[in-house]
Enzyme design. Sequence first.
Site, mmCIF file in Angstrom:
data_model
loop_
_atom_site.group_PDB
_atom_site.id
_atom_site.type_symbol
_atom_site.label_atom_id
_atom_site.label_comp_id
_atom_site.label_asym_id
_atom_site.label_seq_id
_atom_site.Cartn_x
_atom_site.Cartn_y
_atom_site.Cartn_z
ATOM 1 N N LYS A 71 129.908 111.022 47.511
ATOM 2 C CA LYS A 71 129.304 109.469 47.393
ATOM 3 C C LYS A 71 129.978 108.108 48.524
ATOM 4 O O LYS A 71 131.045 108.094 47.271
ATOM 5 C CB LYS A 71 128.227 109.381 45.879
ATOM 6 C CG LYS A 71 126.627 109.361 46.336
ATOM 7 C CD LYS A 71 125.882 109.191 44.488
ATOM 8 C CE LYS A 71 124.468 109.348 44.606
ATOM 9 N NZ LYS A 71 124.340 108.558 43.252
HETATM 10 O O1 G3P Z 1 122.020 107.290 40.998
HETATM 11 C C1 G3P Z 1 121.388 106.291 41.977
HETATM 12 C C2 G3P Z 1 120.322 106.496 41.679
HETATM 13 O O2 G3P Z 1 119.719 107.685 41.551
HETATM 14 C C3 G3P Z 1 120.255 105.152 40.749
HETATM 15 O O3 G3P Z 1 118.756 104.920 40.465
HETATM 16 O O4 G3P Z 1 118.113 104.187 37.380
HETATM 17 O O5 G3P Z 1 120.057 103.280 38.820
HETATM 18 O O6 G3P Z 1 118.566 102.736 39.487
HETATM 19 P P1 G3P Z 1 118.764 103.675 39.412
#
Ligand code: G3P
Length: 220
Positions: free
Chosen positions: A83
């Site tokens: 990533k």
């Molecule tokens: O891991 C990437 C993404 O899914 C993170 O989401 O919940 O931290 O906005 P969030």
Amino acid sequence: MKFFIDTADIAEIRELAATGLVDGVTTNPSLIAKSGRKFVDVVREICAVVPGPVSAEVTATDHATMLAEGRKLAKIAPNVAVKVPLTPDGLKTCRALAGDGTMVNVTLCFSPAQAILAAKSGAKFISPFVGRLDDVGTDGLGLIRDIVQIYNQYPDFMTEVLVASVRHPIHVIESAKMGAHVATLPPSVLRQMYSHPLTDKGLAAFLADWQKTGQSILGT
Ligand code: G3P
């Protein structure tokens, strides 16, 4: 639609992998920190549990160090997807890692313009964060719609739309209607997708009526 699980909690991953519904895993530095474990160890264990793509994020911001980190992460297991953030150095690193034959998940995408750059950089996945856009009063699903529409115009774009920052099942349903390739779900959202009160009510009624027959499928 492929379902990835958005967590570094190995117990949750093992439990949900047993459903047969898990096609991959995404982690990020915050999820790794939450796990309380050494980064390489937890990524290696996740890769052994889930054969699909497992995203592990670089933490440098300059191209040279990102590339070194990405190449180290890619060596953990064949199903590691490195990533990188959607920055100029991140996309330069994406291009280099893709050239190595490494899967790259370009993360922290918040605009269609960024998604076009990621596809042109050879990303395997683009991660638009729908929930964080909703959180600031903009239309997260509108971003998914735009990216899918743009990518569909160019058959040479090989990048899969990986819907991230998912907050509830509607994000999954609406993204699936648009043809997004992947959704990465917090474990709680996957569990929510099973539930409907009419299913519970209907099953209870079936079982109550069955009990009245006094029969047992296995007993006779
Ligand atoms: O891991 C990437 C993404 O899914 C993170 O989401 O919940 O931290 O906005 P969030």
